[in-house]
Every structure is written in structure tokens, then in C-alpha cells.
Scaffold this active site. Structure first.
Site, short mmCIF file in Angstrom:
data_model
loop_
_atom_site.label_atom_id
_atom_site.label_comp_id
_atom_site.label_asym_id
_atom_site.label_seq_id
_atom_site.Cartn_x
_atom_site.Cartn_y
_atom_site.Cartn_z
N ALA B 95 0.81 -1.22 0.00
CA ALA B 95 0.00 0.00 0.00
C ALA B 95 0.85 1.27 0.00
O ALA B 95 0.39 2.33 -0.38
CB ALA B 95 -0.91 -0.01 1.22
N LYS B 96 2.09 1.14 0.46
CA LYS B 96 3.02 2.28 0.49
C LYS B 96 2.39 3.51 1.12
O LYS B 96 2.50 4.61 0.63
CB LYS B 96 3.57 2.55 -0.91
CG LYS B 96 4.29 1.31 -1.48
CD LYS B 96 4.96 1.57 -2.81
CE LYS B 96 5.78 0.37 -3.27
NZ LYS B 96 5.00 -0.80 -3.72
#
Lengths: 274, 274
Positions: B95-96
């Protein structure tokens, strides 16, 4: 929405206010919890009460994602509602995304095509190919994190090479990728005096300034150091407005809080724009 | 899942393979499009065909978000399916994410509570308070971006202050926040020889290595420079496995591709682990 249109809205409303829709199910009035979509019901009332005082709304994605599919549904309804009812409003997805090129292209599709946001906040750590795919959508914007308003900003954003700090390098380097017509920067208001340094390297870009209000930044200082000839500022306020009251009068009190900010903004625009 | 349990799975399966579920509606077999949830149907077949060869699955959120509410729904079903059917598998939300402290806490809730991921990838730009909230969930992991495999990695990750590059500073600084029991690092395999430098500052951490396969990294080199006494590696492959065939035999071909990687991994584990 292009830059001229955004500036036109700012002049018309005498406001550069962005209202942060950081809507938390645990903080909204109890009586809304009986409705089928309490988050959307809350947002709708806030939007109806403040749309003539704000030029932008900024839902932070984390608040919606934390509620899973239902939250994502509330978000889509909120964006659609603003777009349909108040099409002149600039809508920012505060998502802080950023991934390799192909993947960032999918985030761009999510926010600019699947949903109809005008802008998305992007984290710069992965560099050029993580940012560029967002520029392929005409009339849409990237708002790149430069100097954030949180304590952790000190950890990496001030790393200095050859007299240039990382956040300065982000601002300079990103100007090789695009320009002020579809890129803004996030600059935290807890360091208002630094805005004048940032204006030296980004004189014409819009800056999205969080942290005024609950986090203690001063609006007058932000305008003094950051405003340019086309305003060039969007100043965000979230909690101070949307949670001005926790009772059934929340929308009325949100309007009063927004009106207070808008009045100060009108004065500042008069003072600094010829 | 704790570190010992993860290593136990690696030994049992003789594999440190992570399969990237970067599922693109435009790339899956046409006949799946008739099902009510084609993305989930595809993922389910891939998972059933590869679960004994992989220790981890890693959906990249962008692929799901680009499809809006429906995509988010497919993601939740995918995570639930893995958790129910193959509870020994480590599930990574690629998802960063990363935001100010209060907001990162909501992202942690989204991925660790609303959904039952084991780990989430986090971007370090906003520093300590953007990362720490993820550590409050026992048995859950942060996988911090250090050195990524894309071209844009060159823009900021190598900024150097006092002989220390930004990605090295990220690795060192973050060790003040937590340790190898709930934190890993993303290290791109396009620079396999740099893994030995990274092992000097993070000898005991697991490293998540993307970019082997379609992006051209060498598995043998990654093992040679990166493996430690508890393996310490999760190597991701996405397209090479899930799109091994675009026909109706996609699951069978995905298994064959995964098996080929797993066999090489078994040899490498034999070679480097005493």
C-alpha cells in the site's frame, strides 16, 4: 480545473480555504449513526453548510479506508455529491500515494477516472516515474509532499546534500517533470517563515498548507510569507471546522468556524493582492 | 505471525516466494469476466494453485483501488479467503502508505483490524510518527521502503549527507523505532550487489525483494548477497507467475512458474543455510 479557474474561485469567494473531510465515525453526532451511511450524511451536511466559504474539500483517505468497503463507498458518494451539487469546488484526495510507474498509473485511474477528484497528494520517495503518470490526466493535479507539518518531518526531509535539503531537492527536481499548471506542493504551516525560502524556488506554484488551526499555525503568517500574485495558497483546516461542535448543531457551528476563517482570508487577500 | 513462525514456513515449504497479486481486469482470461467477481475468482484460482509453493501473497492496493468499491470488495474477499483456507500464509498489503501519526493509526486499523493483513508497506518520507502507529498491533509488521527497484529510485534515495545515503539513513534511523521482530525493508533486486552493504546495517531483518523475474533481477544473486541465517528474504514475483498464461490454463501455468522458482529457492536454501 485549471489554475486560472481556481484563482477565479478564490477571488469570487474571497477565500483560499480547504476543508479537510477527516470524518471519524467516533466523533460525529450520535443521532447520525441511525442513518444508513453516517459518514456520508455528516459530510453532506458539512458541505452544504460551508460550500460558499471554501474553495476546496480534502477527504483524507485513511479515514475512509479504516472502514473498509463501507468507507470507500462513503467516499465515492461524497465526491459525487460535491461534483454534482457544487461543481466549482476543487476536490483533493489526500492519499499520499506513490509506487512504480505502472502502478502509480493505476492510482491515477482510481482518483481521476474511477472517482472524479481534481487532485491527489503524492509522496516523492520513489521519484519521477512514481509521480509522472498522474500528469497524463488533463485538468488534474499532483500535490507533492515537500515539507510536512508533523514531528517526523525532521527525520528525512532535512537531509542535506551540497547545501540543498531533501524537501528543496524535491521541489526543484519535480519542476523537471511538470510545472505550476498541474502541480502543487504540501508545505506545513508549523514553519511559516520557511515559506519565503520555498517561494524563492517555487514562486508560482500553489502550496497546500495543512496544520493551520488545531495544529497551531498562524494564517496571517502563512499569507505574509507564502502568498503570491495569484494567491498561490490553499490553507486546510479540518478538526477546527468539522468538529466545531459535537452536538446536533455541528453543521451550523462548522459554518460559523469556516466563516471566521473566510473573513480573515478576505482581509489577507485584500492586503496582499493588488 | 512472528519471525520464528515465518522462518518455520520457509523451511517447511523450502521457499521464500511471495506471489504478487497485481490482478488487472484487462489481463485475466475472458471467461472469468462472466463471474460476479472476476478479480476474486482469478485470485482464488491462483492461490489454490500456488499456496504450497509460496510463503506470502502481496496484493498491490493500486490494482484494487482503480476499480473503486468493487475492487476494495474483491480485496477483502481475497484476504479473507487466504486467511480462512491457508492460515499459515503471510499476507502483505502493498500500500506504500504513510501520513501524520493520527492518520497512520487509521491506516493501521484499515489493514490490521478491518482487514487481516500481516504486514503493510510504508513510505518513510514523513518519518517516525508516520511509521510508529503500525507497531502497536502485536504480530503485525511494517515493511519500510528503503531502496526501490524503479528508475525513480535514483532521484532521492541516494541523496547523501555525511557519507550516508538517504536509504541507508532510513534503515538506520528506523531501527530506533523498532526491530527485526516487526519490521522489514523493501530492497530492489535490480541492485543485488547492494544487498551485501545493506546486510552490514540490517543483518537480521527480513528484506522484501521485488523485481525478480519480469524486471530482470537474478534470484541466485539476491540469495548470495542477501540471505542470512534465518533466510531473511521474501522474494516477490508477480506477472511472471500470475500471467504465465493468458488462457484458461492460467492457474496450471502459474503453478508451473511458481514451482520453477520454488525449486531454485530450495537449492539456494540448501546452499546457504547450514
Amino acid at each position: 480545473m485549471n489554475k486560472a479557474e481556481l484563482f477565479q474561485q478564490i477571488r469570487k469567494k474571497e477565500s483560499f480555504l480547504c476543508v479537510g473531510l477527516d470524518t471519524d465515525i467516533q466523533k460525529i453526532p450520535r443521532n447520525l449513526l441511525d442513518t444508513s451511511d453516517a459518514i456520508f450524511a455528516f459530510n453532506k451536511e458539512i458541505i452544504d453548510a460551508t460550500h460558499d466559504l471554501a474553495v476546496a474539500y480534502k477527504p483524507n483517505l485513511a479515514f475512509y479506508e479504516s472502514m473498509g468497503v463501507n468507507g470507500w463507498n462513503s467516499l465515492e458518494k461524497t465526491v459525487n455529491y460535491i461534483r454534482y451539487k457544487y461543481p466549482e469546488i476543487f476536490i483533493i484526495a489526500d492519499a499520499k500515494r506513490g509506487d512504480i510507474g505502472n502502478t502509480s498509473a493505476l492510482y491515477a485511474r482510481a482518483f481521476f477516472d474511477t472517482m472524479d477528484f481534481d487532485a491527489v497528494t503524492v509522496a516523492p520517495y520513489m521519484g519521477e516515474d512514481s509521480v509522472k503518470p498522474f500528469f497524463t490526466y488533463v485538468g488534474k493535479w499532483v500535490i507533492l509532499l515537500a515539507l510536512t507539518s508533523n514531528k517526523g518531518a525532521d527525520d528525512f526531509q532535512y537531509v542535506e546534500e551540497g547545501g540543498e535539503k531533501l524537501f528543496e531537492k524535491v521541489i526543484k527536481k519535480s519542476q523537471e517533470w511538470s510545472n505550476e499548471d498541474n502541480m502543487m506542493y504540501v508545505v506545513g504551516a508549523t514553519r511559516a517563515e520557511m515559506l519565503s525560502d520555498i517561494r524563492k524556488i517555487a514562486p508560482n506554484h500553489f502550496l497546500l498548507v495543512p496544520g493551520v488551526g488545531a495544529q497551531g499555525g498562524s494564517l496571517a503568517e502563512v499569507a505574509r510569507y507564502g502568498m503570491n500574485s495569484e494567491c498561490g495558497l490553499l490553507v486546510n483546516s479540518s478538526r477546527q471546522i468539522i468538529y466545531a461542535s459535537t452536538g446536533d448543531d455541528f453543521a451550523k457551528k462548522a459554518r460559523e468556524a469556516a466563516l471566521e476563517v473566510q473573513k480573515e482570508m478576505a482581509e489577507l487577500l485584500k492586503k496582499y493582492l493588488k
